[in-house]
Design a protein around this motif. Sequence first.
Motif, PDB file in Angstrom:
ATOM      1  N   GLY A   1       6.756  11.098  -9.309  1.00 54.30           N
ATOM      2  CA  GLY A   1       6.063  10.940  -8.042  1.00 54.30           C
ATOM      3  C   GLY A   1       7.013  10.642  -6.895  1.00 54.30           C
ATOM      4  N   LEU A   2       6.659  11.104  -5.709  1.00 55.19           N
ATOM      5  CA  LEU A   2       7.383  10.809  -4.472  1.00 55.19           C
ATOM      6  C   LEU A   2       6.364  10.356  -3.439  1.00 55.19           C
TER       7      LEU A   2
ATOM      8  N   VAL B   1       0.872  -1.176   0.000  1.00 66.40           N
ATOM      9  CA  VAL B   1       0.000   0.000   0.000  1.00 66.40           C
ATOM     10  C   VAL B   1       0.904   1.219   0.000  1.00 66.40           C
ATOM     11  N   ASP B   2       0.748   2.066  -1.046  1.00 71.48           N
ATOM     12  CA  ASP B   2       1.669   3.192  -1.217  1.00 71.48           C
ATOM     13  C   ASP B   2       0.896   4.495  -1.378  1.00 71.48           C
ATOM     14  N   GLY B   3       1.395   5.518  -0.712  1.00 73.48           N
ATOM     15  CA  GLY B   3       0.900   6.876  -0.938  1.00 73.48           C
ATOM     16  C   GLY B   3       1.832   7.605  -1.894  1.00 73.48           C
ATOM     17  N   MET B   4       1.260   8.432  -2.772  1.00 75.52           N
ATOM     18  CA  MET B   4       2.090   9.040  -3.811  1.00 75.52           C
ATOM     19  C   MET B   4       1.646  10.486  -4.069  1.00 75.52           C
ATOM     20  N   PHE B   5       2.631  11.357  -4.092  1.00 75.37           N
ATOM     21  CA  PHE B   5       2.426  12.764  -4.447  1.00 75.37           C
ATOM     22  C   PHE B   5       3.075  12.955  -5.817  1.00 75.37           C
TER      23      PHE B   5
ATOM     24  N   GLY C   1      10.137   6.518  -5.189  1.00 75.79           N
ATOM     25  CA  GLY C   1      10.290   7.483  -6.269  1.00 75.79           C
ATOM     26  C   GLY C   1       9.746   6.891  -7.554  1.00 75.79           C
ATOM     27  N   THR C   2       8.932   7.652  -8.260  1.00 74.65           N
ATOM     28  CA  THR C   2       8.228   7.102  -9.415  1.00 74.65           C
ATOM     29  C   THR C   2       8.465   7.956 -10.650  1.00 74.65           C
ATOM     30  N   VAL C   3       8.636   7.249 -11.779  1.00 68.81           N
ATOM     31  CA  VAL C   3       8.621   7.883 -13.095  1.00 68.81           C
ATOM     32  C   VAL C   3       7.483   7.239 -13.873  1.00 68.81           C
TER      33      VAL C   3
END
Length: 458
Positions: free
Chosen positions: A136-137, A112-116, A155-157
């Motif tokens: 995203g972070l 379960v991940d939260g993402m900004f 960290g997301t791309v």
Amino acid sequence: MIKRIFLPILFFTALLVPDHSFGQDKNNPWYISIGVNAVDTYPVDEDNRPLTGGFLNEMYNFEDHWNIIPSLSTIYVGHYIGSGFSLGVRGSLNKIDKLGDVSVDDLAYYAVDGMFTYSFRDAINGEGGWFDPYLGLGGGYNFVGDQPSFGTANGTVGLKLWLGESVNLNLSSTYKHAFEDKYVKHMQHTAGIGFVFGGTDSDGDGIFDKDDECPDTPGLEEFNGCPDTDGDGIKDSEDACPEVAGLPEFNGCPDTDGDGIADPNDECPNTAGIAALNGCPDADGDGVKDSEDECPNEAGPEENNGCPYKDQDNDGVLDKDDECPTVLGTVANNGCPEVTVAVLEEINVQVRTVLFDLDKATIRKESYETLNSVAEIMKEYPNTQFLIEGHTDSQGSDAYNMNLSKERAASVKEYLEGQGLPSSRLSSQGFGETRPVATNATAAGRQKNRRVEISLID
């Protein structure tokens, strides 16, 4: 398997995506994506331990390192914050059968991940556009096999390819960093179909209420949601004739006859006219519109209903100013004829022969015909006033002669009035013996002095 599934999707997406504005924004603030996820532990560690190949090494080696189950295995829900930023939560499940190059028994995986996130779509395309890369972070909790749950910094791309106004293909790669070596650092890749929703469009015109200047009335995008009922390119709120197609220069009203006067202000909207007559024509240019002009093809004054004044006697004085419209006259005498010296002399030649009873003012019958002739001549000059003069010789007293001359002049005046001459044109005056035309010393001279004469009154 991954190649067979996703490469065709990417290819056809690039072909089919249209070039217009869509995406998650203030009008569609909610976003949900469902799809599949892949977990890979190989390209996450630079220490080159047996389970890894070094950071980002063989990151997309689908066949050797990825763990994936052939079913829907991830769901993401996000909300748009503004200025390209969104906040969301993603849940994932998987089975781990490869830890790097080492095979393991199927380990259950939950996360379960939260993402900004921040979208670069508007920065690249302007507002909207189908190409939507993002970063995203965030952080999350992960559960792998029998290990205790552990947190990660993420960290997301990612890349969203919008297939329509509310649907996209969402691809992402996330590095999940565990802060203790005993926990599994890993990459998680996702591919899914996303949908935006949550906007309000009360009038159903495809323009959300936040951007709709007329939210309760269906309208057009070019007018920010306001209608243009007559389709003339002028929105109804600025259109003076919203039900009838018109022209911008007339605030949306038509000019049917093309005379430069809008129909609502044109009293003759189907016939070209002039502004001075509120759009009605004036064929003869006399300032009287044709519908009220009794002589529309002949110029004339308004007071004569647009017809020219006539001059029946052709004496140069119009009938309206001619006191004798049927008799040739002169301008100086208001269109009436003027008595000439010759005419006046002709009158006097006759009137001097009028006879009276002895020492009386009674006209003898034999003089009636003469006076009748004089009356007819005088009638030919209806604008002329005549003075009837009575004169005597010197026989008798002055007072007697004066009184007798007055009575005889009055008697002739009365007779002429009886022949149809208006009294307003006749005056009489006695002069007695004061104006002799011959000597009173002879009978012949006295006879000339006993007379009636007619003169003109200026």
